[in-house]
Design a protein around this motif. Structure first.
Motif, PDB file in Angstrom:
ATOM      1  N   GLU A 166       0.833  -1.191   0.000  1.00 24.57           N
ATOM      2  CA  GLU A 166       0.000   0.000   0.000  1.00 24.57           C
ATOM      3  C   GLU A 166       0.874   1.251   0.000  1.00 24.57           C
ATOM      4  N   PRO A 167       0.542   2.254  -0.799  1.00 24.00           N
ATOM      5  CA  PRO A 167       1.301   3.517  -0.785  1.00 24.00           C
ATOM      6  C   PRO A 167       1.316   4.125   0.617  1.00 24.00           C
ATOM      7  N   VAL A 168       2.402   4.778   0.952  1.00 26.87           N
ATOM      8  CA  VAL A 168       2.554   5.324   2.306  1.00 26.87           C
ATOM      9  C   VAL A 168       1.517   6.397   2.601  1.00 26.87           C
ATOM     10  N   GLU A 169       0.996   7.053   1.562  1.00 22.17           N
ATOM     11  CA  GLU A 169       0.034   8.123   1.805  1.00 22.17           C
ATOM     12  C   GLU A 169      -1.370   7.588   2.082  1.00 22.17           C
ATOM     13  N   TRP A 170      -1.582   6.287   1.902  1.00 21.15           N
ATOM     14  CA  TRP A 170      -2.889   5.728   2.203  1.00 21.15           C
ATOM     15  C   TRP A 170      -3.139   5.739   3.706  1.00 21.15           C
ATOM     16  N   PRO A 171      -4.362   6.093   4.132  1.00 21.33           N
ATOM     17  CA  PRO A 171      -4.688   5.972   5.560  1.00 21.33           C
ATOM     18  C   PRO A 171      -4.776   4.500   5.942  1.00 21.33           C
ATOM     19  N   GLU A 172      -4.481   4.201   7.199  1.00 21.69           N
ATOM     20  CA  GLU A 172      -4.557   2.820   7.671  1.00 21.69           C
ATOM     21  C   GLU A 172      -5.913   2.564   8.317  1.00 21.69           C
ATOM     22  N   LEU A 173      -6.413   1.338   8.140  1.00 22.04           N
ATOM     23  CA  LEU A 173      -7.600   0.935   8.879  1.00 22.04           C
ATOM     24  C   LEU A 173      -7.237   0.869  10.359  1.00 22.04           C
ATOM     25  N   ASP A 174      -7.908   1.631  11.159  1.00 24.07           N
ATOM     26  CA  ASP A 174      -7.543   1.792  12.558  1.00 24.07           C
ATOM     27  C   ASP A 174      -8.270   0.757  13.414  1.00 24.07           C
ATOM     28  N   THR A 175      -7.511  -0.001  14.215  1.00 25.10           N
ATOM     29  CA  THR A 175      -8.103  -1.026  15.078  1.00 25.10           C
ATOM     30  C   THR A 175      -8.057  -0.636  16.553  1.00 25.10           C
ATOM     31  N   THR A 176      -7.654   0.595  16.836  1.00 23.08           N
ATOM     32  CA  THR A 176      -7.613   1.056  18.223  1.00 23.08           C
ATOM     33  C   THR A 176      -8.823   1.945  18.517  1.00 23.08           C
ATOM     34  N   GLN A 177      -9.181   1.996  19.774  1.00 19.95           N
ATOM     35  CA  GLN A 177     -10.281   2.868  20.172  1.00 19.95           C
ATOM     36  C   GLN A 177      -9.790   3.917  21.156  1.00 19.95           C
ATOM     37  N   GLU A 178     -10.069   5.165  20.850  1.00 14.47           N
ATOM     38  CA  GLU A 178      -9.864   6.248  21.796  1.00 14.47           C
ATOM     39  C   GLU A 178     -11.225   6.563  22.412  1.00 14.47           C
ATOM     40  N   SER A 179     -11.310   6.506  23.718  1.00 11.32           N
ATOM     41  CA  SER A 179     -12.595   6.734  24.373  1.00 11.32           C
ATOM     42  C   SER A 179     -13.126   8.134  24.090  1.00 11.32           C
ATOM     43  N   ILE A 180     -12.217   9.120  24.078  1.00  7.91           N
ATOM     44  CA  ILE A 180     -12.599  10.522  23.877  1.00  7.91           C
ATOM     45  C   ILE A 180     -11.704  11.125  22.810  1.00  7.91           C
ATOM     46  N   VAL A 181     -12.299  11.834  21.863  1.00 11.55           N
ATOM     47  CA  VAL A 181     -11.521  12.549  20.848  1.00 11.55           C
ATOM     48  C   VAL A 181     -12.021  13.987  20.782  1.00 11.55           C
ATOM     49  N   HIS A 182     -11.208  14.835  20.214  1.00 13.68           N
ATOM     50  CA  HIS A 182     -11.517  16.269  20.163  1.00 13.68           C
ATOM     51  C   HIS A 182     -11.802  16.680  18.730  1.00 13.68           C
ATOM     52  N   GLY A 183     -12.905  17.384  18.526  1.00  9.92           N
ATOM     53  CA  GLY A 183     -13.267  17.877  17.205  1.00  9.92           C
ATOM     54  C   GLY A 183     -14.351  17.022  16.582  1.00  9.92           C
ATOM     55  N   PHE A 184     -15.471  17.637  16.211  1.00  7.44           N
ATOM     56  CA  PHE A 184     -16.639  16.927  15.679  1.00  7.44           C
ATOM     57  C   PHE A 184     -16.401  16.587  14.211  1.00  7.44           C
ATOM     58  N   ASP A 185     -15.493  15.624  13.992  1.00  8.05           N
ATOM     59  CA  ASP A 185     -15.011  15.315  12.644  1.00  8.05           C
ATOM     60  C   ASP A 185     -15.098  13.804  12.413  1.00  8.05           C
ATOM     61  N   PHE A 186     -16.129  13.359  11.716  1.00  2.00           N
ATOM     62  CA  PHE A 186     -16.345  11.938  11.463  1.00  2.00           C
ATOM     63  C   PHE A 186     -15.240  11.347  10.600  1.00  2.00           C
ATOM     64  N   MET A 187     -14.804  12.059   9.591  1.00  2.00           N
ATOM     65  CA  MET A 187     -13.763  11.531   8.696  1.00  2.00           C
ATOM     66  C   MET A 187     -12.459  11.292   9.452  1.00  2.00           C
ATOM     67  N   LYS A 188     -12.135  12.164  10.365  1.00  2.13           N
ATOM     68  CA  LYS A 188     -10.883  12.042  11.114  1.00  2.13           C
ATOM     69  C   LYS A 188     -10.943  10.925  12.137  1.00  2.13           C
ATOM     70  N   HIS A 189     -12.074  10.798  12.831  1.00  2.00           N
ATOM     71  CA  HIS A 189     -12.136   9.925  13.998  1.00  2.00           C
ATOM     72  C   HIS A 189     -12.844   8.591  13.770  1.00  2.00           C
ATOM     73  N   CYS A 190     -13.652   8.474  12.723  1.00  3.82           N
ATOM     74  CA  CYS A 190     -14.519   7.295  12.590  1.00  3.82           C
ATOM     75  C   CYS A 190     -14.411   6.570  11.252  1.00  3.82           C
ATOM     76  N   PHE A 191     -14.249   7.292  10.163  1.00  3.33           N
ATOM     77  CA  PHE A 191     -14.392   6.709   8.833  1.00  3.33           C
ATOM     78  C   PHE A 191     -13.438   5.541   8.604  1.00  3.33           C
ATOM     79  N   TYR A 192     -12.206   5.653   9.055  1.00  4.96           N
ATOM     80  CA  TYR A 192     -11.196   4.627   8.765  1.00  4.96           C
ATOM     81  C   TYR A 192     -11.093   3.563   9.871  1.00  4.96           C
ATOM     82  N   LYS A 193     -12.038   3.546  10.806  1.00  7.16           N
ATOM     83  CA  LYS A 193     -12.047   2.496  11.813  1.00  7.16           C
ATOM     84  C   LYS A 193     -12.485   1.178  11.171  1.00  7.16           C
ATOM     85  N   SER A 194     -11.873   0.080  11.609  1.00  5.27           N
ATOM     86  CA  SER A 194     -12.157  -1.212  10.994  1.00  5.27           C
ATOM     87  C   SER A 194     -13.520  -1.768  11.398  1.00  5.27           C
TER      88      SER A 194
END
Length: 382
Positions: free
Chosen positions: A343-371
């Motif tokens: 995979e090209p290095v610029e591709w986002p990774e499917l994220d398998t970790t969970q952060e209980s709290i995140v800052h900023g109401f941004d679905f693309m940043k915090h949720c879209f790439y979750k597995s």
């Protein structure tokens, strides 16, 4: 040279490398100058969180950029006052009620807006200042929250038959994360006219997956994440949502059951996607999507910018090449992600970790790439 001969910015850099809470409290007692610098750091802390319970018995309490992390196994507050040292706490994990007197803290500090879990707090009467809550709603929430008080909810295993009265009580939710016991019930309640983000999972193989039907009651919805377990999906293609920009559909049932599923075929998926003509970002995972289906998909979604097809076995380099040729021909630009060896290095990774709290109401940043939906955050601090 003495440390006190250093300018404030240098001393600040040195103290920034100390993370232990008790150590920082001790250093703040050295002199007023050190106290002022450490107080600035303490004032940035907004979240009280519990460390992962696995292998934490020997870990000391610490702070990072904006969180205070407490070891659940330690008795940590014998010699310091939580709110005195961290006056800007905004979201707290109530699993730490034994370490701190959380009912008193929550009731007497109106800047606290969010709770993860309820524990003893559900028996303490009204919590006037709370706007965000992540918990099992297995208590009488009408004795804890006033109507329309909550703006964001993560509800574990709420029953579909109880959902209409829940929505009626909290009609102006902006984000709703539901692990739903759906069975064969269909939602029959008021619209969620303010809802912007919906994340929904139903219990395994419990009749029809009616999340897309529930979605039709959310006219302002902009982002959605669905974890589908059932093979029977209800879709009403006559109802359109022109506001939806981001959509993740994770076909979780496909992972656990080896069989062909006609209900999750391309015709049904096409019918579903036709409901969202202004979709910009789409992730569909664990589906059988052929190259001909892919061409139909991008013709259907004329506003599409990102297409995440990882975990779709039939999508290959050939698929990406066909999409590229189509985009050149139609003067469009679509980023496609799929499973490949390098995979090209610029591709986002499917994220398998969970952060209980995140800052900023941004679905693309915090949720879209979750597995999976189990990896999206409990609460998003706006």
């Amino acid at each position: 040279m003495s440390l006190n001969d250093l300018p404030d910015n240098c001393l600040w850099k040195i103290l920034e490398n100390v993370h232990g809470v008790k150590e920082l409290i001790q250093l703040s007692k050295v002199c007023s100058r050190w106290s002022d610098l450490i107080t600035l750091r303490f004032n940035r802390v907004q979240y009280l969180q519990t460390m992962d319970t696995d292998s934490t018995e020997d870990k000391v309490d610490y702070i990072d950029a904006n969180s205070l992390w407490i070891n659940y196994h330690t008795n940590c507050n014998d010699d310091w006052n939580l709110i005195e040292f961290f006056p800007n706490l905004k979201i707290i994990d109530t699993a730490l009620d034994e370490a701190f007197n959380l009912p008193e803290i929550v009731k007497n500090n109106p800047q606290i807006k969010g709770l993860i879990g309820m524990h003893t707090l559900s028996r303490c009467g009204y919590l006037e200042n709370i706007e965000m809550c992540a918990t099992r709603f297995n208590f009488d929430y009408k004795k804890v929250f006033r109507p329309d008080q909550l703006k964001q909810v993560s509800a574990l295993w709420l029953k579909m038959k109880d959902l209409p009265s829940f929505i009626e009580y909290f009609p102006n939710l902006k984000r709703l994360n539901l692990h739903l016991i759906a069975n064969y019930y269909f939602y029959n309640g008021p619209n969620l006219s303010s809802l912007k983000i919906l994340e929904l999972c139903t219990n395994c193989f419990a009749g029809k997956f009616n999340g897309f039907y529930f979605m039709d009651f959310c006219p302002s919805l902009e982002s959605a994440f669905f974890q589908c377990w059932s093979y029977d999906i209800h879709v009403d293609e006559s109802i359109k949502n022109y506001n939806l920009r981001d959509l993740v559909i994770n076909n979780a049932g496909f992972i656990h059951v080896v069989r062909n599923s006609s209900e999750l075929s391309w015709p049904l998926l096409k019918k579903l996607l036709s409901k969202f003509p202004n979709l910009h970002h789409l992730a569909i995972r664990h589906f059988d999507v052929s190259n001909s289906d892919l061409e139909e998909l991008i013709k259907l979604l004329t506003e599409l910018d990102i297409l995440d097809l990882r975990k779709c076995k039939k999508v290959t380099q050939k698929s990406a090449d066909l999409l590229f040729k189509y985009c050149v021909k139609e003067n469009r630009s679509i980023a496609i992600y799929y499973d490949c060896e390098n995979e090209p290095v610029e591709w986002p990774e499917l994220d398998t970790t969970q952060e209980s709290i995140v800052h900023g109401f941004d679905f693309m940043k915090h949720c879209f790439y979750k597995s999976t939906i189990y990896c999206v955050p409990f609460l998003i601090d706006e």
